[in-house]
Design an enzyme around this catalytic site. Sequence first.
Site, PDB file in Angstrom:
ATOM      1  CB  ALA A 104      46.903 -17.284 -17.158  1.00 58.27           C
ATOM      2  CB  ALA A 105      44.310 -22.322 -16.729  1.00 57.75           C
ATOM      3  N   GLY A 107      48.980 -22.607 -17.860  1.00 59.40           N
ATOM      4  CA  GLY A 107      50.167 -21.689 -17.292  1.00 59.40           C
ATOM      5  C   GLY A 107      51.369 -21.451 -18.241  1.00 59.40           C
ATOM      6  CG  ASP A 172      46.765 -17.851 -25.849  1.00 60.72           C
ATOM      7  OD1 ASP A 172      47.069 -17.820 -26.843  1.00 60.72           O
ATOM      8  OD2 ASP A 172      46.816 -19.152 -25.088  1.00 60.72           O
ATOM      9  CB  CYS A 225      45.780 -22.084 -30.797  1.00 56.55           C
ATOM     10  SG  CYS A 225      44.172 -22.636 -29.586  1.00 56.55           S
TER      11      CYS A 225
END
Length: 455
Positions: A104-105, A107, A172, A225
């Site tokens: 998550a970081a 955020g 992610d 990404c």
Amino acid sequence: MNLPAEFITKYQKLLGSEAPAFFAAFDESVEKGFRVNPEKSVTPAMRAKMADPIAYSEIGYYGKVNGNSLEHLAGAVYSQEPSAMTVGEVARPELNERVLDLCAAPGGKTTHLLSYLKQTGLLVTNEINPKRVTALGDNVERYGARNAVIMNETPAHLAKALPQFFDRILVDAPCSGEGMFRKDPDAMQYWSPAYPAECATRQREILTETVKMLRPGGHLIYSTCTFAPEEDEQMIAWLLATYPALALEPIEKSAGMVAAKPEWADNNPELAKAVRLFPHLVRGEGHFIAKLVYRDETKVKPVKVVRDSLTPTQRQLWHQFLTQLQVTNFPELVLQAHGDQLYGLPAMMPVTRRLKVFRPGIQLGTFKKKRFEPSYALALASDDLNLPKLSITATQWAKYVHGETFELTAPATAGFVVLTCAGLPVGFGKVVGRTVKNFFPKGLRFLATTENSTL
């Protein structure tokens, strides 16, 4: 931009006639974007910035915002790369769901998920790197979340503690970062022809544990990404082959998005349901996103949820505080004291004794001798609470964030108040006569000027 020679060769083969436009995009300007927090008020400065909306996000806009601005510090806006916003839109949870943001970081995607949960359900947001979890905590706090728990754990430990628990999981994934080259050219230093395959090995390990945490009927959203097929189409092909209960769901494509490429994996036509964002086709740095549903019929075992754990004295001090502020409808949170700190936990949170919990819920404040002192986090989460509020000017706000006391031009009710500026809660103050004592956190204080604090 001097792209690695092997990178150029690879994507010339993959993209063919599209390759020149793809490579040319790396020499164009980086696109900036921001989201507005639907739980917060819109200030005039925000309204002026919201002139260029992002087509695929009802809360996203192109443009740059200042991290020292009133609006950012109060959690009303969040700076995020535009194509990365697609992930939160695809992962968009429903009210009252149990959601996990596994990697998550700092955020961005967590706060996006919070925007759609609207203080309901449970969001477990996790970051394995202890150096990065602090930034995650800061952003969750600014967003005013009362339904989030922050973990600092491995996927394997989470899977063991929370099997078949989540309705929705976002991964992610840590990746080779090819979509970061334009934004951060230093990312090219870590890239090599073998790097995507190395990242893919780690991604498979993460996903193996992730599937264990999905409830029957739950959704898994996977994103990167990077442009590397090894980490994108080939990763989803591996998931489908390894877990027959997983099935892809189509993602609506707009604003230059294109279907993922089955020919870059095993030619399974289902892979076209995933989506790719390329920098020569969209206003952004690039992303890959897939949404899967878990069609499993295993019966889920009930879990033991957290319970209150206050001493009689602590409970008395907390209720005295609420009575002094004339609060009668405080949200139903599970109250737990960790040392002298009081936290409010989401009622859906299961007992997790062997997990590293960075923040078990919203920090409500600190128990002092014979009194309770409210926290900065409680003030930022007070938009829909009936805590007493005091409106201050921009000049007074500048003094406040610098750690100064300031004087009121008219008397106000004595005691703790949530200070608001331009309609946004900015922290607690304590009114004594005509003086407002400062409770802005010492570690966040800075000298606010017109140049460094304008949105």
